[in-house]
Design an enzyme around this catalytic site. Structure first.
Site, PDB file in Angstrom:
ATOM      1  N   TYR A 156      -7.430  -0.285  14.250  1.00  0.00           N
ATOM      2  CA  TYR A 156      -7.286  -1.626  13.674  1.00  0.00           C
ATOM      3  C   TYR A 156      -8.291  -2.601  14.306  1.00  0.00           C
ATOM      4  CZ  TYR A 156      -4.766  -5.764  11.930  1.00  0.00           C
ATOM      5  OH  TYR A 156      -4.402  -6.945  11.302  1.00  0.00           O
ATOM      6  N   LYS A 160     -11.296  -4.542  12.356  1.00  0.00           N
ATOM      7  CA  LYS A 160     -11.329  -6.001  12.302  1.00  0.00           C
ATOM      8  C   LYS A 160     -12.565  -6.564  12.995  1.00  0.00           C
ATOM      9  CE  LYS A 160      -7.626  -6.657   9.857  1.00  0.00           C
ATOM     10  NZ  LYS A 160      -7.730  -7.204   8.479  1.00  0.00           N
TER      11      LYS A 160
END
Length: 248
Positions: A156, A160
């Protein structure tokens, strides 16, 4: 909305991904409140349709798998075919598949990268072609404060962080064509995704927020509406944190 203020996005056409719930739903509703017609895209087509119905303004729901380049291209082209243009793209769709680095599987890595990062590229590439030709447009990418590192979120965080790099590069390439690209980095926002995290993780995240309270989808949506409007004409290539003062 005060009666004296005109909608900032009247007659604008916006695409919001991951619009079926959580932050995406909040963004779609806010853009519609500001006068936009919103194409609500979500893997769950039924949820997308419900949000679109609530938005009004001839908004519509679309079932879309944003991990598919072909489906992203079709989403943009069909929007332009139906409405004549695309003014605002909000790349919000995201998933998490948390695991400690040494236990993370290839599938957990690939799935998060595909949805959280590759989709942003696919849709930005598709939308930018139309926006460049019109010499106008707004692209707003939802990243996360997790981009700066978070235990158990290697996939993640990497995705991002990639969104931030992609945002800044796209901003440099597209500004000369009147297209402003920016990103928003939410902190701990109260959504179905964060409600599903372990209690220990939630407590640790909230402990870093001065108020010890989570944010809401409306907090993020308000900044999206600003960046989508003419009020943000000179805001380009920025990452705006909506994190309640928590350190990065």
């Amino acid at each position: 909305m005060p009666a004296s203020r005109q909608p900032r996005l009247a007659n604008k056409i916006a695409i919001v991904t991951g619009a079926g719930r959580g932050i995406g739903e909040g963004i779609a509703r806010k853009l519609a409140e500001e006068g936009a017609t919103v194409v609500c895209a979500d893997l769950n087509g039924e949820s997308a349709a419900k949000v679109a119905a609530a938005c009004g303004n001839d908004s519509l729901g679309r079932p879309v798998n944003v991990a598919s380049a072909a489906e992203c291209e079709e989403l943009v082209s069909s929007t332009v075919e139906r409405f004549g243009c695309i003014d605002v793209l909000v790349n919000n769709a995201g998933i998490n598949r948390d695991a400690m680095l040494h236990k993370m599987t290839d599938e957990q890595w690939d799935e998060v990268i595909a949805v959280d990062l590759s989709s942003v590229f696919y849709l930005t590439r598709a939308a930018s072609r139309f926006m460049r030709a019109r010499k106008a447009g707004r692209i707003i990418n939802i990243t996360s404060v997790s981009a700066y590192g978070m235990v158990g979120q290697a996939n993640y965080a990497a995705a991002k962080a990639g969104v931030i790099g992609l945002t800044k590069t796209a901003a440099l390439e597209l500004a000369r064509y009147g297209v402003a690209v920016n990103a928003i980095a939410p902190g701990f926002i109260d959504t179905p995704m964060t409600q599903a995290v372990p209690a220990e993780t939630r407590e640790r995240a909230l402990a870093a927020v001065p108020s010890s309270l989570p944010g809401t989808p409306a907090d993020v949506a308000a900044v999206v509406a600003f960046l989508a409007s003419d009020e943000a004409n000179y805001v380009v290539g920025q990452v705006i944190n909506v994190a309640g003062g928590s350190p990065l």
